[in-house]
Design an enzyme around this catalytic site. Sequence first.
Site, PDB file in Angstrom:
ATOM      1  N   ILE A  96      20.140  34.037  50.397  1.00  0.00           N
ATOM      2  CA  ILE A  96      21.026  33.138  51.097  1.00  0.00           C
ATOM      3  C   ILE A  96      22.229  34.176  51.852  1.00  0.00           C
ATOM      4  CG2 ILE A  96      23.170  31.381  50.530  1.00  0.00           C
ATOM      5  CD1 ILE A  96      20.318  30.592  50.064  1.00  0.00           C
ATOM      6  N   GLY A 126      18.137  48.208  40.958  1.00  0.00           N
ATOM      7  CA  GLY A 126      19.451  48.174  41.783  1.00  0.00           C
ATOM      8  C   GLY A 126      20.306  46.858  41.730  1.00  0.00           C
ATOM      9  N   ASN A 144      25.070  45.906  45.946  1.00  0.00           N
ATOM     10  CA  ASN A 144      26.221  46.047  46.982  1.00  0.00           C
ATOM     11  C   ASN A 144      25.694  47.150  48.072  1.00  0.00           C
ATOM     12  OD1 ASN A 144      25.965  47.956  44.791  1.00  0.00           O
ATOM     13  ND2 ASN A 144      28.140  48.379  44.978  1.00  0.00           N
ATOM     14  N   LYS A 192      12.813  47.685  41.468  1.00  0.00           N
ATOM     15  CA  LYS A 192      13.218  46.323  41.689  1.00  0.00           C
ATOM     16  C   LYS A 192      14.660  46.149  42.168  1.00  0.00           C
ATOM     17  CE  LYS A 192      15.229  43.327  38.798  1.00  0.00           C
ATOM     18  NZ  LYS A 192      16.223  42.573  39.892  1.00  0.00           N
ATOM     19  N   PRO A 193      14.673  45.441  43.214  1.00  0.00           N
ATOM     20  CA  PRO A 193      16.033  45.445  43.721  1.00  0.00           C
ATOM     21  C   PRO A 193      16.643  44.080  42.963  1.00  0.00           C
ATOM     22  CG  PRO A 193      14.243  45.000  45.418  1.00  0.00           C
ATOM     23  CD  PRO A 193      13.484  45.182  44.117  1.00  0.00           C
ATOM     24  N   GLU A 196      24.055  54.031  36.069  1.00  0.00           N
ATOM     25  CA  GLU A 196      25.144  53.938  36.887  1.00  0.00           C
ATOM     26  C   GLU A 196      26.046  52.492  37.061  1.00  0.00           C
ATOM     27  OE1 GLU A 196      26.154  56.412  38.503  1.00  0.00           O
ATOM     28  OE2 GLU A 196      24.288  58.010  38.588  1.00  0.00           O
ATOM     29  N   CYS A 207      31.364  50.222  42.965  1.00  0.00           N
ATOM     30  CA  CYS A 207      31.464  50.606  41.659  1.00  0.00           C
ATOM     31  C   CYS A 207      32.529  51.661  41.452  1.00  0.00           C
ATOM     32  CB  CYS A 207      30.030  51.077  40.993  1.00  0.00           C
ATOM     33  SG  CYS A 207      29.409  52.563  41.959  1.00  0.00           S
ATOM     34  N   GLY A 238      28.574  55.044  32.309  1.00  0.00           N
ATOM     35  CA  GLY A 238      27.151  55.396  32.264  1.00  0.00           C
ATOM     36  C   GLY A 238      26.800  56.984  32.015  1.00  0.00           C
ATOM     37  N   GLU A 280      23.271  61.032  39.816  1.00  0.00           N
ATOM     38  CA  GLU A 280      22.474  60.784  41.047  1.00  0.00           C
ATOM     39  C   GLU A 280      23.035  62.103  41.968  1.00  0.00           C
ATOM     40  OE1 GLU A 280      20.456  56.988  41.167  1.00  0.00           O
ATOM     41  OE2 GLU A 280      22.355  56.541  41.575  1.00  0.00           O
TER      42      GLU A 280
HETATM   43  P1  NDP Z   1      24.032  43.237  36.965  1.00  0.00           P
HETATM   44  O1  NDP Z   1      24.166  44.379  36.054  1.00  0.00           O
HETATM   45  O2  NDP Z   1      24.037  42.160  37.111  1.00  0.00           O
HETATM   46  O3  NDP Z   1      22.456  43.919  37.763  1.00  0.00           O
HETATM   47  C1  NDP Z   1      21.960  45.026  38.184  1.00  0.00           C
HETATM   48  C2  NDP Z   1      20.187  44.888  38.284  1.00  0.00           C
HETATM   49  O4  NDP Z   1      19.611  44.873  36.862  1.00  0.00           O
HETATM   50  C3  NDP Z   1      19.872  43.843  38.966  1.00  0.00           C
HETATM   51  O5  NDP Z   1      18.744  44.185  39.749  1.00  0.00           O
HETATM   52  C4  NDP Z   1      19.534  42.629  37.840  1.00  0.00           C
HETATM   53  O6  NDP Z   1      18.443  41.838  38.339  1.00  0.00           O
HETATM   54  C5  NDP Z   1      18.716  43.709  36.795  1.00  0.00           C
HETATM   55  N1  NDP Z   1      18.879  43.009  35.528  1.00  0.00           N
HETATM   56  C6  NDP Z   1      19.610  42.294  35.017  1.00  0.00           C
HETATM   57  N2  NDP Z   1      19.235  42.149  33.623  1.00  0.00           N
HETATM   58  C7  NDP Z   1      18.513  42.989  33.329  1.00  0.00           C
HETATM   59  C8  NDP Z   1      17.631  43.080  32.106  1.00  0.00           C
HETATM   60  N3  NDP Z   1      17.604  42.729  31.091  1.00  0.00           N
HETATM   61  N4  NDP Z   1      16.737  44.180  32.322  1.00  0.00           N
HETATM   62  C9  NDP Z   1      16.416  44.969  33.644  1.00  0.00           C
HETATM   63  N5  NDP Z   1      17.235  44.583  34.604  1.00  0.00           N
HETATM   64  C10 NDP Z   1      18.146  43.729  34.629  1.00  0.00           C
HETATM   65  O7  NDP Z   1      24.604  44.020  38.361  1.00  0.00           O
HETATM   66  P2  NDP Z   1      24.913  43.537  39.704  1.00  0.00           P
HETATM   67  O8  NDP Z   1      23.706  43.409  40.626  1.00  0.00           O
HETATM   68  O9  NDP Z   1      26.002  42.302  39.612  1.00  0.00           O
HETATM   69  O10 NDP Z   1      25.907  44.588  40.255  1.00  0.00           O
HETATM   70  C11 NDP Z   1      27.050  44.588  40.281  1.00  0.00           C
HETATM   71  C12 NDP Z   1      27.675  45.652  39.173  1.00  0.00           C
HETATM   72  O11 NDP Z   1      26.961  47.091  39.570  1.00  0.00           O
HETATM   73  C13 NDP Z   1      28.895  46.282  39.026  1.00  0.00           C
HETATM   74  O12 NDP Z   1      29.302  46.144  37.879  1.00  0.00           O
HETATM   75  C14 NDP Z   1      29.183  47.757  39.594  1.00  0.00           C
HETATM   76  O13 NDP Z   1      30.337  48.278  39.038  1.00  0.00           O
HETATM   77  C15 NDP Z   1      27.790  47.956  39.441  1.00  0.00           C
HETATM   78  N6  NDP Z   1      27.594  49.171  40.321  1.00  0.00           N
HETATM   79  C16 NDP Z   1      27.592  50.456  39.746  1.00  0.00           C
HETATM   80  C17 NDP Z   1      27.344  51.462  40.495  1.00  0.00           C
HETATM   81  C18 NDP Z   1      26.965  53.085  40.025  1.00  0.00           C
HETATM   82  O14 NDP Z   1      26.392  53.695  40.825  1.00  0.00           O
HETATM   83  N7  NDP Z   1      27.887  53.174  38.966  1.00  0.00           N
HETATM   84  C19 NDP Z   1      26.964  51.098  42.155  1.00  0.00           C
HETATM   85  C20 NDP Z   1      27.021  49.748  42.399  1.00  0.00           C
HETATM   86  C21 NDP Z   1      27.124  49.037  41.673  1.00  0.00           C
HETATM   87  P3  NDP Z   1      19.028  40.414  39.135  1.00  0.00           P
HETATM   88  O15 NDP Z   1      20.567  40.556  39.308  1.00  0.00           O
HETATM   89  O16 NDP Z   1      17.941  40.318  40.223  1.00  0.00           O
HETATM   90  O17 NDP Z   1      19.032  39.429  37.939  1.00  0.00           O
END
Ligand code: NDP
Length: 485
Positions: free
Chosen positions: A29, A151, A154, A177-178, A251, A285, A455, A459
């Site tokens: 979307i 991933g 963001n 997996k994005p 991360e 993040c 974490g 990287e």
């Molecule tokens: P999520 O933790 O919701 O999701 C991260 C990824 O993990 C997604 O691809 C998600 O899939 C997948 N995922 C969810 N559940 C599982 C599981 N049980 N096993 C394996 N994979 C799983 O994060 P967001 O996508 O909402 O991103 C935001 C968060 O990421 C923020 O907290 C931010 O701080 C953090 N972040 C950290 C960074 C860093 O480098 N430290 C950089 C960028 C963001 P799906 O969403 O498709 O269900």
Amino acid sequence: MTASCQPPASHFIDGRYVEDTAGDPIAVISPVTGAEIARLHAATPALIDQALEAATRAQTDWAARSGKERGRVLRRAAEIMRARNRDLSVLETQDTGKPLQETLVADAASGADALEHFGSIAAGLTGEHIPLGGDFAFTVREPLGVCVGIGAWNYPIQIASWKAAPALACGNAMVFKPSEMTPLSALKLAEILIEAGAPAGLFNVVQGMGPVGAALSTDARVAKVSLTGSVPTGRRVYTAAAEGLKHVTMELGGKSPLIVFDDADIENAISGAILGNFYSSGQICSNGTRVFVQKGIKEKFLARLTERLQGVVMGDPLDEAVNFGPLISTAQMEKVLSYIEIGKTEGARLITGGHRADLNGCFVEPTVFADVTDQMTIAREEIFGPVMAVLDFEAEEEVIARANDTQFGLAAGVFTADLSRAHRVIGQLKAGTTWINTYNLTPVEMPFGGVKASGFGRENGWAAIEHYSQLKSVYVALGATEAPY
Ligand code: NDP
């Protein structure tokens, strides 16, 4: 802005696009128009298996090649990515809603930097010679095997590249997996790597939600899982990986402190606070969302910050004059708006913003709260949106203690004209990535990662090599081997 971004198929496995419509549908979307810009399907167990099989096979071939050859492929991929930067940036903007002004410089561009950086390192991945007085030993830096990358939404192509580049440089293969919200650009990275000469199956992309990530992180063929995501997901993925004794890089989120002393160059400090709170509409993040400002300059800081925020231009992110985009989704917008309400209810002083913007799409105004105290929810929890909390402080020791009083430890920054103080303060902040007199610059040459709940593993830099390879020690005896009997 509603142009279709439909890729030829949902997944990229073993060097080609693959579809299986039996997988759950994923509607992609636009966060600006709310229109569906692509429809994909989550990977079925059969496709996950196919991707892992392809990766396992490709890894053996790839690891047998010289580092120089691997490096050449990565550097070629970097060149292709740079040549296609505009197209990749437009796609990233359509998928994430981030302004094109940003994606042109920060997304595929940083991905290309990572491919070039690790491509340049690949040929130099050697071990060491250990003299033992006659006998000797040496070490060989070996890949881990098949790595899984997961991933967040963001920085989709940047995250994919930051994980793939060091992994592949070391001789690993990857299944990536994005985030289900931003599934498009990783497919382009997979195409580019093939075009650059990577073997089929070396870098595969499978789509899906948490369960696909979970299936990948528990598979016996996988040696390592690298996740960029939230702390709760990190806990789940780490637990699953621990069961299989896999390597991990995590991360995760943050609530980082940005400390502004009264001798700081105030314009620079405000620039740092803007970059660390409002770039990518706050969905970063490492953001310095707890801005500690020394009491004497607080009102001046707030007044000038408010003035500078008049320069925010919201609108269609594909318009290069726009510098502030929407949040990724309606759910994220609602989450951010609810934190803003909590800020108001808990007594923080709203300086500017504080509402959904008067535009179609998931736009929230850049919001600044002052007089925030350490215990307020907006000072403790990661909001992941454009909400800056300004807290006052008086003394150096006090601000260090307060800055460290958090479960997170991803990043930290300090602005001061006194370099001794800058180093003294940074030395005491519990964070993995820190800045002096700037904020949120993440060149690929510099390791990036967190401590505490933010974490572990790093990287980029040289550090990522350590996390995608392992040493084999070889003892070489030159004389007779003596045994007691
Ligand atoms: P999520 O933790 O919701 O999701 C991260 C990824 O993990 C997604 O691809 C998600 O899939 C997948 N995922 C969810 N559940 C599982 C599981 N049980 N096993 C394996 N994979 C799983 O994060 P967001 O996508 O909402 O991103 C935001 C968060 O990421 C923020 O907290 C931010 O701080 C953090 N972040 C950290 C960074 C860093 O480098 N430290 C950089 C960028 C963001 P799906 O969403 O498709 O269900």
